[in-house]
Enzyme design. Structure first.
Site, PDB file in Angstrom:
ATOM      1  N   MET A   1       0.862  -1.074  -0.023  1.00  0.00           N
ATOM      2  CA  MET A   1       0.018   0.025   0.075  1.00  0.00           C
ATOM      3  C   MET A   1       0.736   1.308  -0.006  1.00  0.00           C
ATOM      4  O   MET A   1       2.008   1.233   0.005  1.00  0.00           O
ATOM      5  CB  MET A   1      -0.871   0.142   1.212  1.00  0.00           C
ATOM      6  CG  MET A   1      -2.079  -1.347   0.975  1.00  0.00           C
ATOM      7  SD  MET A   1      -3.178  -1.208   2.326  1.00  0.00           S
ATOM      8  CE  MET A   1      -2.065  -1.677   3.933  1.00  0.00           C
TER       9      MET A   1
ATOM     10  N   ARG B   1       7.404  -4.553  15.400  1.00  0.00           N
ATOM     11  CA  ARG B   1       6.382  -5.647  15.224  1.00  0.00           C
ATOM     12  C   ARG B   1       7.204  -6.939  15.498  1.00  0.00           C
ATOM     13  O   ARG B   1       8.309  -7.139  15.456  1.00  0.00           O
ATOM     14  CB  ARG B   1       6.065  -5.504  13.571  1.00  0.00           C
ATOM     15  CG  ARG B   1       6.854  -6.058  12.874  1.00  0.00           C
ATOM     16  CD  ARG B   1       6.378  -6.057  11.357  1.00  0.00           C
ATOM     17  NE  ARG B   1       7.345  -6.017  10.532  1.00  0.00           N
ATOM     18  CZ  ARG B   1       7.507  -5.468   9.414  1.00  0.00           C
ATOM     19  NH1 ARG B   1       6.511  -5.027   8.756  1.00  0.00           N
ATOM     20  NH2 ARG B   1       8.505  -5.778   8.668  1.00  0.00           N
TER      21      ARG B   1
ATOM     22  N   ARG C   1     -10.905 -50.282   4.079  1.00  0.00           N
ATOM     23  CA  ARG C   1     -12.000 -49.713   3.240  1.00  0.00           C
ATOM     24  C   ARG C   1     -12.196 -50.948   2.127  1.00  0.00           C
ATOM     25  O   ARG C   1     -11.351 -51.126   1.478  1.00  0.00           O
ATOM     26  CB  ARG C   1     -11.882 -48.461   2.988  1.00  0.00           C
ATOM     27  CG  ARG C   1     -13.165 -47.928   1.608  1.00  0.00           C
ATOM     28  CD  ARG C   1     -13.095 -46.687   1.241  1.00  0.00           C
ATOM     29  NE  ARG C   1     -11.815 -46.548   0.149  1.00  0.00           N
ATOM     30  CZ  ARG C   1     -11.553 -45.389  -0.616  1.00  0.00           C
ATOM     31  NH1 ARG C   1     -12.096 -44.350  -0.278  1.00  0.00           N
ATOM     32  NH2 ARG C   1     -10.678 -45.814  -1.511  1.00  0.00           N
TER      33      ARG C   1
ATOM     34  N   GLU D   1     -19.504 -39.586   2.026  1.00  0.00           N
ATOM     35  CA  GLU D   1     -18.383 -38.819   0.925  1.00  0.00           C
ATOM     36  C   GLU D   1     -19.900 -38.269  -0.026  1.00  0.00           C
ATOM     37  O   GLU D   1     -19.061 -37.903  -1.214  1.00  0.00           O
ATOM     38  CB  GLU D   1     -17.579 -39.687   0.586  1.00  0.00           C
ATOM     39  CG  GLU D   1     -18.017 -41.062   0.225  1.00  0.00           C
ATOM     40  CD  GLU D   1     -16.601 -41.952  -0.279  1.00  0.00           C
ATOM     41  OE1 GLU D   1     -15.563 -41.249  -0.423  1.00  0.00           O
ATOM     42  OE2 GLU D   1     -16.912 -43.059  -0.203  1.00  0.00           O
TER      43      GLU D   1
ATOM     44  N   GLY E   1     -15.333 -38.713   3.796  1.00  0.00           N
ATOM     45  CA  GLY E   1     -14.525 -38.762   2.664  1.00  0.00           C
ATOM     46  C   GLY E   1     -14.527 -37.305   2.081  1.00  0.00           C
ATOM     47  O   GLY E   1     -15.428 -37.159   1.128  1.00  0.00           O
ATOM     48  N   THR E   2     -13.742 -36.448   2.494  1.00  0.00           N
ATOM     49  CA  THR E   2     -14.001 -34.882   1.834  1.00  0.00           C
ATOM     50  C   THR E   2     -13.690 -34.949   0.590  1.00  0.00           C
ATOM     51  O   THR E   2     -14.142 -33.804  -0.063  1.00  0.00           O
ATOM     52  CB  THR E   2     -13.380 -34.240   2.832  1.00  0.00           C
ATOM     53  OG1 THR E   2     -12.127 -34.642   3.468  1.00  0.00           O
ATOM     54  CG2 THR E   2     -14.132 -33.976   4.433  1.00  0.00           C
TER      55      THR E   2
ATOM     56  N   ASP F   1     -14.420 -36.816  -2.106  1.00  0.00           N
ATOM     57  CA  ASP F   1     -15.518 -37.124  -2.902  1.00  0.00           C
ATOM     58  C   ASP F   1     -16.829 -36.084  -2.349  1.00  0.00           C
ATOM     59  O   ASP F   1     -17.544 -35.678  -3.269  1.00  0.00           O
ATOM     60  CB  ASP F   1     -15.991 -38.537  -2.763  1.00  0.00           C
ATOM     61  CG  ASP F   1     -15.340 -39.408  -3.760  1.00  0.00           C
ATOM     62  OD1 ASP F   1     -15.189 -39.145  -4.887  1.00  0.00           O
ATOM     63  OD2 ASP F   1     -14.812 -40.299  -3.381  1.00  0.00           O
TER      64      ASP F   1
HETATM   65  C1  PEP Z   1     -12.535 -39.411   0.065  1.00  0.00           C
HETATM   66  O1  PEP Z   1     -13.374 -39.171  -1.096  1.00  0.00           O
HETATM   67  O2  PEP Z   1     -12.243 -38.335   0.470  1.00  0.00           O
HETATM   68  C2  PEP Z   1     -11.587 -40.474   0.254  1.00  0.00           C
HETATM   69  C3  PEP Z   1     -10.852 -40.450   1.531  1.00  0.00           C
HETATM   70  O3  PEP Z   1     -11.688 -41.580  -0.612  1.00  0.00           O
HETATM   71  P1  PEP Z   1     -11.025 -41.541  -2.053  1.00  0.00           P
HETATM   72  O4  PEP Z   1     -10.014 -40.379  -2.059  1.00  0.00           O
HETATM   73  O5  PEP Z   1     -10.290 -42.849  -2.094  1.00  0.00           O
HETATM   74  O6  PEP Z   1     -12.235 -41.623  -3.051  1.00  0.00           O
HETATM   75 MG    MG Z   2     -13.803 -41.213  -1.843  1.00  0.00          MG
END
Ligand code: PEP
Ligand code: MG
Length: 914
Positions: free
Chosen positions: A113, A346, A646, A778, A799-800, A802
């Site tokens: 700035m 700072r 899984r 997921e 499963g974040t 997907d």
């Molecule tokens: C997901 O979907 O977050 C996950 C852990 O499964 P994958 O990445 O194997 O689809």
């Molecule tokens: Mg997945």
């Protein structure tokens, strides 16, 4: 993160605060610079007097397009107080006050700035300034600098116009630099500059200092929104709605002869973290000259010889500041004709190594406790310390830049296929596997290579996820590269060609790709996690030992503090063992798909192609002992800790040959008259299983329901492996996880089948198999119906990857390379939602599923195993959401352990993770 910005400003607010009225706790309102100037004033340090116009006034101005109604009055009153304090008057022709106007936001945005110096100079005051300083040159040079700076910053004129004129003046005077310009030339320059202003704006350069001041204040407000400031905030994840404060301060001058000078200093070394004062000093110069690097500075120690008194004073002040801030401080100071002034302090920025070392030193010195030490370091810094880095000091040849997909530094010979990579590794050669994109067939090559480079795909592409899981360096989506598998070469946009066997270096943090082999420095911190303190200290120098000791102290404390368990995503015995060494409390995701590749692929193909039940059962029977062995080894490595296995997730066609390749092969065989019967059967199967959107197709639980016996086989292998381990006196703790569930009915069908298998194996083997069976959440529908699903599931694992894909409707394999850069640039989001959890959308689904699931089943165990499980900001979110664990790749486990502890100490989730 939350912005800390106040709501829409009120009309009757107070917008102006003298330095004597504020303090360091007022950063939201006064910005970092203003709050710290106030703090130093409060401490009784020699700060040139002044006042701060609040960020609230800036926000008002940016929203309304006009300054708050009372601002001008408030500035005038503050100015009057400043005039009284300094005994000078703004615009006074006998005793003029000169002031600076500087930006200062809550978070430091260095150089982003505007600043205007020397306000108060005009035709009437310039003479008095010269007389008071006893220096005509100084006064006229300051005047011409004011017009130049003001024209660019406030009037928006092209600085080139002034630069050209300055160069002409220097040339005309026959000298080499503008500092030597004689006074008449400077006077002429002032006149010329004013001519330029008149010509360009149709108005005179404002002679009224009060007008100069108000115009400069508004220009600083506006500089909050320049292109470069916005870009910087995006990169640093600083919210756009904070606004900047403006500091108005009496000018002091370091360029008034030999008793004057200016410098910057640190109370400890911000690069290495070593104890001791560091800094630079420039005699007879202004602060801008130090920053601009126009002249060579002296080390701070030289000030001791030049001006012992002020050196003493400065050292005392630095000690006071450290004591007061309990942290590394950086400062700017000026000595004006023998008088020391503090212009800024700072808490100083530092490298990752310095952050850990300094935090531990301060604990040792009794200045902070271990909780505070934890707050002072971040998971991102720890991550940086864990990856090898290139030493760039010897010069580099940058070829292209892709996405830094898996951090680290790797150099090796370019190879274009998995088999060549494997063969090269067997010969003891380091290779970089270069592919357009990778698929499970490339796994062996990825294992063999020291790094992976792809021209397509983003941070959650196959290459990126797998490489991160292995801790292998990867650069993905380097779209400029034209990869030609046939010619075994890649071509750069400038036509340069890199052939197989040429050497390149890839930086998985910055995404940069260099020609040749750059030297690599290994990380002692990884050695510490992987093999312990002694191994890390072996042959290390003292700073490194101190660093490792600091990491050790802080990590031990983190493990005492955190509530979240940290598990690892690991699918091989080696990964499992490494994860355990890295401090994982179990496996949160064991993907079973890789167990169906390699030589087993042929059995899987027979399973898919089976013409009748017998053929299918034969194939399953062949797979059973192989799977059992896989699980025995993983359960052994993780004995006593939970292992979430899984069941198979990817679409079946991934186990079959590529449709186009196979069609061509069959066509050629038919043309050549060779027998293509078995290929034809395969082709029919591939066609049958071909899907337009495999990610939304026959995968996960759907596969388990459609292909009889597949999931039962996997459950049987897990159960038998556990019985085997039990017989050997082990403590196997398998958990069975069903992927891609969207409705409780799907889950119930699989649970019924699995329970049957578990029961029969337990009875036959006389062992107890009380394995929890749960599901991944997921899909949005799974989150929305979590209450129903929790009736059947004993645990949820989010499963974040997907869930992000399906909530946003973003294809996780494509979008990052396709248009995320445009989205980031245009501010749709500040960071990829595949990297850091999208709290407002995906996060809301997670929170809802947690709450509604637990309402039905209070002991529902909750975790996350998507890539977000290892992302610092996301870990804070999962802590706040009430999850029991996060699961991430083995290399991220220490980072997640650290951030899980920091989350406990930070009530405002995510605010301190930058
Ligand atoms: C997901 O979907 O977050 C996950 C852990 O499964 P994958 O990445 O194997 O689809
Ligand atoms: Mg997945």
């Amino acid at each position: 993160m939350t912005s800390g910005a106040a709501a829409a400003p009120a009309h009757n607010s107070r917008y102006v605060f003298d330095f004597s009225e504020g303090g360091m706790e007022m950063k939201d309102l006064l910005g970092g610079k203003g709050a710290n100037l106030a703090e130093m004033t409060r401490m009784g340090l020699p700060v040139p007097p002044g006042f701060t116009i609040s960020t609230e006034a800036c926000r008002y101005y940016l929203q309304a397009g006009d300054p708050p109604p009372d601002l001008v009055n408030q500035v005038r009153s503050a100015l009057t107080r400043l005039e009284v304090a300094t005994g000078r008057g703004l615009g006074s022709a006998t005793n003029p006050l000169l002031i600076s106007v500087r930006s200062g936001a809550k978070f430091s945005m260095p150089g982003m700035m505007e600043t205007v110096l020397d306000i108060g100079l005009n035709d009437d005051t310039v003479g008095a300034v010269a007389a008071l300083a006893g220096d005509d040159h100084f006064a006229w040079d300051s005047y011409r600098r004011l017009i130049q700076m003001f024209s660019k910053t406030v009037l928006g004129l092209d600085s080139e116009l002034f630069e050209v004129r300055l160069e002409q003046a220097v040339a005309a005077a026959g000298i080499s630099s503008d500092v030597e310009l004689p006074v008449p030339s400077l006077q002429q320059l002032v006149s010329d500059y004013r001519g330029i202003v008149r010509e360009q704006t149709g108005e005179d350069f404002p002679q009224d200092p009060h007008r100069q001041l108000m115009m400069a204040i508004l220009a600083v407000f506006e500089s909050w929104n320049t292109e470069r400031a916005r870009l910087y905030r995006r990169q640093e994840r600083i919210p756009h709605d904070l606004g900047t404060a403006v500091n108005v301060q009496m000018m002091v001058f370091g360029n008034l002869g030999h008793g004057s000078g200016t410098g910057v200093a640190f109370t400890r070394d911000p690069a290495s973290g070593a104890k001791g004062v560091y800094g630079d000093y420039l005699p007879d110069a202004q602060g801008e000259d130090v920053v601009a690097g126009i002249r060579n500075t002296l080390p701070l120690a030289a000030l001791r010889d030049l001006d012992a008194d002020n050196y003493e004073k400065l050292s005392d002040i630095m000690a006071q500041l450290e004591e007061h801030y309990r942290d590394l401080c950086d400062i700017e100071f000026t000595i004006e004709q023998g008088h020391l002034w503090m212009l800024q302090t700072r808490v100083g920025k530092r490298t990752a190594a310095a952050a850990f070392r300094i935090a531990e030193q301060l604990v040792q010195e009794g200045r902070i406790d271990l909780d505070e030490a934890l707050r002072r370091v971040t998971g991102a810094q720890l991550g940086q310390l864990m990856f090898p880095q290139f030493d760039l000091s010897g010069g580099v040849d940058l070829l292209t830049t892709g996405m830094g997909a898996s951090p680290g530094a790797a150099a090796g010979h370019v190879v274009f296929d998995s088999a060549t990579a494997v063969a090269a590794e067997a010969d003891g050669r380091d290779v970089i596997l270069v592919r357009r994109e990778t698929n499970p067939d490339d796994l062996a090559g990825m294992v063999a290579a020291v790094g992976v480079l792809t021209s397509r795909g983003g941070k959650t592409s196959h290459a990126a996820v797998v490489a991160r899981g292995m801790g292998k360096t990867a650069v993905c989506g380097a779209e400029e590269l034209e990869i030609d598998y046939e010619a075994r070469s890649l071509t750069l946009p400038d036509g340069r060609v890199i052939a197989e066997d040429d050497v390149v270096s890839i930086d998985g943090t910055s995404g940069r790709v260099y020609a040749g082999a750059l030297p690599v420095e290994p990380s002692a911190v990884v050695k510490y996690f992987d093999a312990g303190l002694d191994a890390a200290n072996d042959r290390a120098d003292e700073p490194t030992r101190e660093l490792v000791r600091a990491v050790d102290t802080i990590m031990r404390h983190a493990d005492r503090v955190r509530r979240l368990t940290v598990r690892a995503n690991a699918d091989t015995p080696d990964d499992a063992a490494r994860a355990r060494r890295m401090g994982a409390g179990g496996i949160g995701l064991c993907r079973t798909e890789h167990m169906f590749l390699g030589e087993r692929k042929e059995i899987v193909q027979r399973l898919i192609l089976a013409a009748n039940d017998q053929e299918r059962e034969d194939a399953l029977a062949e797979l059973l002992p192989l799977q059992r062995k896989d699980f025995i080894r993983i359960l052994e490595r993780m004995d006593g800790l939970p292992v979430t296995i899984r069941l198979l997730d990817p679409p079946l066609h991934e186990f079959l040959p590529d449709l186009t390749d196979l069609s061509v092969r069959v066509a050629l065989a038919e043309q050549g008259g060779t027998d293509a019967e078995s290929e034809l059967a395969l082709l029919a199967a591939v066609r049958r299983h071909h899907e337009q959107n495999p990610m939304l197709g026959l995968r996960g639980v759907r596969l388990g329901l459609v292909l009889p016996g597949l999931f039962a086989l996997q459950v049987r292998a897990i159960a038998e492996a556990a019985c085997f381990r039990q017989r050997l006196g082990g403590d196997p703790r398998a958990e069975i996880m069903i992927p891609l569930v969207g409705s409780v009915q799907e889950l119930e069908l699989i649970i019924d089948e699995a329970s049957e298998v578990l029961k029969s194996v337990a009875e036959r083997n006389h062992c107890a198999l009380e394995f929890p069976i749960g599901t991944m959440i997921e899909l949005p529908r799974a989150a929305l119906t979590a209450a129903q699903i929790a009736e059947a599931a004993e645990f949820f694992s989010f499963g974040t990857n997907d869930l992000t894909q399906t909530t946003w409707g973003f294809s996780r394999d494509d979008v990052e390379a396709n248009f995320f850069s445009a989205y980031l640039e245009r501010g749709v989001f500040g960071v990829s939602p595949f990297e850091s959890i999208d709290v407002a959308g995906v996060g809301r689904l997670v929170q809802m599923a947690c709450d509604e699931g637990r309402a039905v089943r209070p002991d529902l165990h909750l975790g996350v195993c998507g890539e977000h499980g290892g992302d610092p900001e996301s870990v804070h979110f999962f802590h706040d959401a009430g999850l029991d664990y996060v699961s991430c790749s083995p290399f991220r486990v220490p980072v997640a352990r650290l951030e899980a502890a920091r989350a406990v100490l930070t009530t405002d989730a995510g605010s301190d993770t930058r």
